[in-house]
Design an enzyme around this catalytic site. Structure first.
Site, PDB file in Angstrom:
ATOM      1  N   ASP A  21      -6.379 -97.287  43.831  1.00  0.00           N
ATOM      2  CA  ASP A  21      -5.867 -96.227  42.959  1.00  0.00           C
ATOM      3  C   ASP A  21      -6.860 -95.070  42.766  1.00  0.00           C
ATOM      4  O   ASP A  21      -8.063 -95.308  42.624  1.00  0.00           O
ATOM      5  CB  ASP A  21      -5.574 -96.878  41.599  1.00  0.00           C
ATOM      6  CG  ASP A  21      -5.074 -95.905  40.563  1.00  0.00           C
ATOM      7  OD1 ASP A  21      -3.973 -95.385  40.756  1.00  0.00           O
ATOM      8  OD2 ASP A  21      -5.785 -95.676  39.569  1.00  0.00           O
ATOM      9  N   GLU A  81      -5.312 -94.230  47.699  1.00  0.00           N
ATOM     10  CA  GLU A  81      -4.581 -93.121  47.085  1.00  0.00           C
ATOM     11  C   GLU A  81      -5.523 -92.000  46.698  1.00  0.00           C
ATOM     12  O   GLU A  81      -6.413 -92.179  45.872  1.00  0.00           O
ATOM     13  CB  GLU A  81      -3.859 -93.586  45.811  1.00  0.00           C
ATOM     14  CG  GLU A  81      -3.117 -92.445  45.144  1.00  0.00           C
ATOM     15  CD  GLU A  81      -3.011 -92.574  43.627  1.00  0.00           C
ATOM     16  OE1 GLU A  81      -1.954 -92.268  43.101  1.00  0.00           O
ATOM     17  OE2 GLU A  81      -3.994 -92.956  42.970  1.00  0.00           O
TER      18      GLU A  81
HETATM   19  C1  LIG Z   1       0.284 -93.367  42.429  1.00  0.00           C
HETATM   20  C2  LIG Z   1      -0.577 -94.018  41.393  1.00  0.00           C
HETATM   21  O1  LIG Z   1      -0.747 -95.213  41.374  1.00  0.00           O
HETATM   22  N1  LIG Z   1      -1.139 -93.232  40.502  1.00  0.00           N
HETATM   23  C3  LIG Z   1      -1.969 -93.718  39.448  1.00  0.00           C
HETATM   24  C4  LIG Z   1      -3.258 -92.995  39.540  1.00  0.00           C
HETATM   25  O2  LIG Z   1      -4.126 -93.402  38.560  1.00  0.00           O
HETATM   26  C5  LIG Z   1      -3.666 -93.213  37.259  1.00  0.00           C
HETATM   27  C6  LIG Z   1      -4.704 -93.775  36.369  1.00  0.00           C
HETATM   28  O3  LIG Z   1      -5.054 -95.077  36.795  1.00  0.00           O
HETATM   29  C7  LIG Z   1      -2.322 -93.864  37.022  1.00  0.00           C
HETATM   30  O4  LIG Z   1      -1.796 -93.437  35.796  1.00  0.00           O
HETATM   31  C8  LIG Z   1      -1.364 -93.472  38.112  1.00  0.00           C
HETATM   32  O5  LIG Z   1      -0.154 -94.167  37.982  1.00  0.00           O
END
Ligand SMILES: CC(=O)N[C@H]1CO[C@H](CO)[C@@H](O)[C@@H]1O
Ligand SMILES: *[C@@H]1O[C@H](CO)[C@@H](O)[C@H](O)[C@H]1NC(C)=O
Ligand SMILES: *[C@@H]1O[C@H](CO)[C@@H](O)[C@H](O)[C@H]1NC(C)=O
Ligand SMILES: *[C@@H]1O[C@H](CO)[C@@H](O)[C@H](O)[C@H]1NC(C)=O
Ligand SMILES: [Ca+2]
Ligand SMILES: [Ca+2]
Length: 576
Positions: A221, A295
């Site tokens: 993440d 990500e």
């Molecule tokens: C796509 C995804 O998983 N986004 C996450 C990115 O990080 C933030 C904080 O951990 C999350 O709120 C998101 O959902």
């Protein structure tokens, strides 16, 4: 000399062979948001036993792997992305035994389970953070602390102007230690300190713990937020970030600043390469590749860099967000082609690409593009070269649900403090319960109230209805998963064309087969000449159509004269 010449010739011959693909390169990854997939015990919240009971749905689709959004112990300020214990399961989702049962049941169906690794931050209610506040030195150094600035009037101010992704200051003061801690996301998500070798090792142990339990990989993440700039270069204090110049944003908004000191820092790549070594250390035990998906919402150059550098390997799948971030339903065919080809151009030639078109942070495909484009976009995600990733519900074309201000729970929506305009920031609409059937709560739960309301229209838009229909998104999706197994799509070549302002087309081919995929992005009919593609001449057979198409599978068309209705999408095969 002669021997060398011979060896290099052999290498040349080998390079021309079909690539040997690993399990993760040929499969479809299906993202499950556990809270919204299936509730097994009637409390209105999805859970692990719910997922286990619905693995047959994944099998029916032909899915080989699923990644689950976080299931770890959490106070749920950011619905599990704020982890209080990286080694434990959140009670409302089930027990460790339930998780082990899930892995076992999935293995029996040949479905791999991938978990979500959230390395940037933990929770303000974790034991680590509590110990830090009590003055435990080891855990104090797990977090990022900074002294207050004292204003001219003697008042206490945050150390600098940094803003959280979810609005307002990224710093939160703690009386207990007289310092501010950094949180790039919500207040309940204190950032972890990756300049501390103890923390780095701890997080590697988290990876080892789950991989050793039989997990087939991790989706990582928010990776580009991992490191902040080295403050020693700025006299020991983190510097202010410059203004972005974005006129739509005020000082509390994330877009107000240009995040040159809190995102995409060079050290991030090294950390990813170190984690890859841990993945490969587990692989060495049994030969099964543990896959890393990362990500980072960033540009194509930086995305490509996550694959590796020199002889260091990185992420197997740096998520390609081109179809989320660069284009939408208003884009022209030229813009679509540009976005698709850009990723393929920047990705290293010898690595697999990937296609992500939805997730729990972005408006659903049917809403972001158009409900009529659901099949065409699934054709792209499943037939473009590389790994396909599907967010649960995209196989049936689910739409964003309506969630009132009173029912809004996502911090990104709530933090707007704006009961009128919260909708564009809230991620609740794409997280509404999965639509299984026309039963109460769409068959998701028997509870009187579910954690988010079920989206309107579920009575007709659900798995059960679409399974029974002759033409449905679900059945197109299943046919696409089967098509994707053909050599032309697995290892075949790729070429794309914008046939006009509205129709995006691509050709995939291997030795004796040529396929053409057409997607009309506008509600305007066209007659198209496909002979602009080399070797596409004579007759074409219809392999698959979007559900509103007048064509049927098996129809034969002439390459120089193919008519396409508005928003229609088709897969064609050259037959002579
Ligand atoms: C796509 C995804 O998983 N986004 C996450 C990115 O990080 C933030 C904080 O951990 C999350 O709120 C998101 O959902
Ligand atoms: C953690 O942060 C949240 C805000 O996100 C706050 O409501 C809660 O009280 C905090 N918990 C502790 C123990 O500080
Ligand atoms: C076109 O077909 C010929 C003959 O089969 C083949 O040699 C050539 O590689 C093909 N070219 C493309 C771009 O498909
Ligand atoms: C193209 O096909 C349509 C039927 O789909 C036909 O009416 C038309 O005459 C054809 N045009 C040419 C140039 O072949
Ligand atoms: Ca439940
Ligand atoms: Ca960070």
């Amino acid at each position: 000399m002669r021997v060398l010449w011979f060896l290099s010739l052999a290498a040349l011959v080998c390079a021309h062979q079909e690539p040997q693909l690993d399990w993760w390169e040929t499969t479809v990854f299906y993202q499950i948001y556990p809270r919204s997939f299936k509730d097994s015990d009637g409390d209105g919240i999805g859970d692990l036993n719910g997922i286990t009971s619905k693995l047959s749905h994944l099998k029916e689709l032909g899915i080989g792997a699923t990644w689950l959004s976080p299931i770890f112990k959490s106070p749920m300020y950011d619905f599990g992305y704020d982890i209080a214990d990286f080694y434990a399961i959140q009670e409302e989702y089930g027990t460790m035994e339930d998780f082990e049962n899930l892995i076992k049941a999935a293995n029996e169906l040949d479905i791999k389970i991938v978990l979500d690794f959230v390395p940037n931050h933990s929770s303000n209610e974790s034991v680590w953070f509590e110990k830090a506040l009590q003055g435990d030195e080891k855990y104090f150094d797990y977090f990022v602390w900074e002294d207050p600035v004292i204003g001219e009037d003697g008042s206490r101010q945050p150390p600098n102007n940094w803003v959280s992704v979810f609005r307002k200051s990224a710093w939160e003061y703690r009386e207990e230690v007289g310092k501010y801690y950094l949180h790039q996301f919500v207040i309940g998500q204190p950032d972890l300190n990756y300049n501390n070798p103890d923390l780095v090792e701890e997080m590697k142990n988290v990876i080892r713990f789950w991989l050793n339990k039989g997990v087939a990989g991790f989706r990582v993440d928010a990776i580009n937020h991992l490191f902040e700039v080295d403050k020693e270069k700025f006299g020991g204090k983190y510097p202010d970030e410059p203004r972005s110049g974005n006129l739509n944003d005020g000082p509390d908004d994330y877009g107000y600043l240009d995040h040159i000191y809190t995102k995409d820092q060079d050290k991030t790549y090294d950390m990813v390469f170190q984690w890859r070594e841990v993945f490969d250390e587990i692989k060495a035990k049994d030969g099964l590749t543990r896959v890393m998906m990362t990500e980072a919402y960033t540009d194509a150059t930086k995305t490509a860099r996550f694959y590796g550098e020199g002889d260091r390997l990185g992420s197997h799948m740096p998520f390609n967000f081109a179809l989320i971030s660069n284009v939408d339903g208003s884009s022209t065919a030229q813009e679509i082609k540009y976005a698709v080809d850009q990723f393929l151009t920047f990705k290293p030639v010898d690595k697999s690409g990937n296609w992500v078109i939805g997730n729990h942070d972005n408006s659903r495909v049917a809403s972001r593009y158009s409900p009529e484009l659901v099949d065409g976009l699934n054709m792209m995600v499943l037939l473009l070269p590389g790994v396909a990733v599907t967010y649960m519900g995209e196989e049936i074309g689910m739409v964003d649900g309506y969630v009132s201000w009173e029912d809004t729970v996502d911090p990104s929506g709530c933090n707007t403090d704006d009961p009128i305009n919260y909708v564009s920031s809230s991620r609740d609409p794409e997280r509404t319960p999965f639509q299984w059937s026309a039963e109460k709560n769409a068959g998701f739960s028997t509870a009187p109230k579910t954690w988010l309301p079920v989206a309107a229209g579920y009575e007709t838009l659900n798995v059960e209805v679409q399974r029974a229909a002759a033409r449905s998104h679900l059945n197109v999706y299943k046919a696409l998963v089967a098509l994707r197994a053909l050599p032309s799509f697995q290892t075949g070549r790729y070429e794309s064309l914008a046939l006009n302002h509205d129709v995006f087309a691509f050709r995939r081919w291997s030795k004796d087969e040529i396929y053409v995929v057409l997607v009309n992005f506008r509600n305007v009919p066209y007659t198209l000449d496909l002979t602009y593609f080399e070797n596409v001449t004579g007759k074409l057979k219809v392999e698959l159509t979007s559900i509103q198409s007048q064509k049927s599978v098996g129809d034969v068309l002439s390459a120089e004269n193919v008519s396409l209705m508005g928003l229609e999408a088709v897969v064609l095969k050259v037959i002579a």
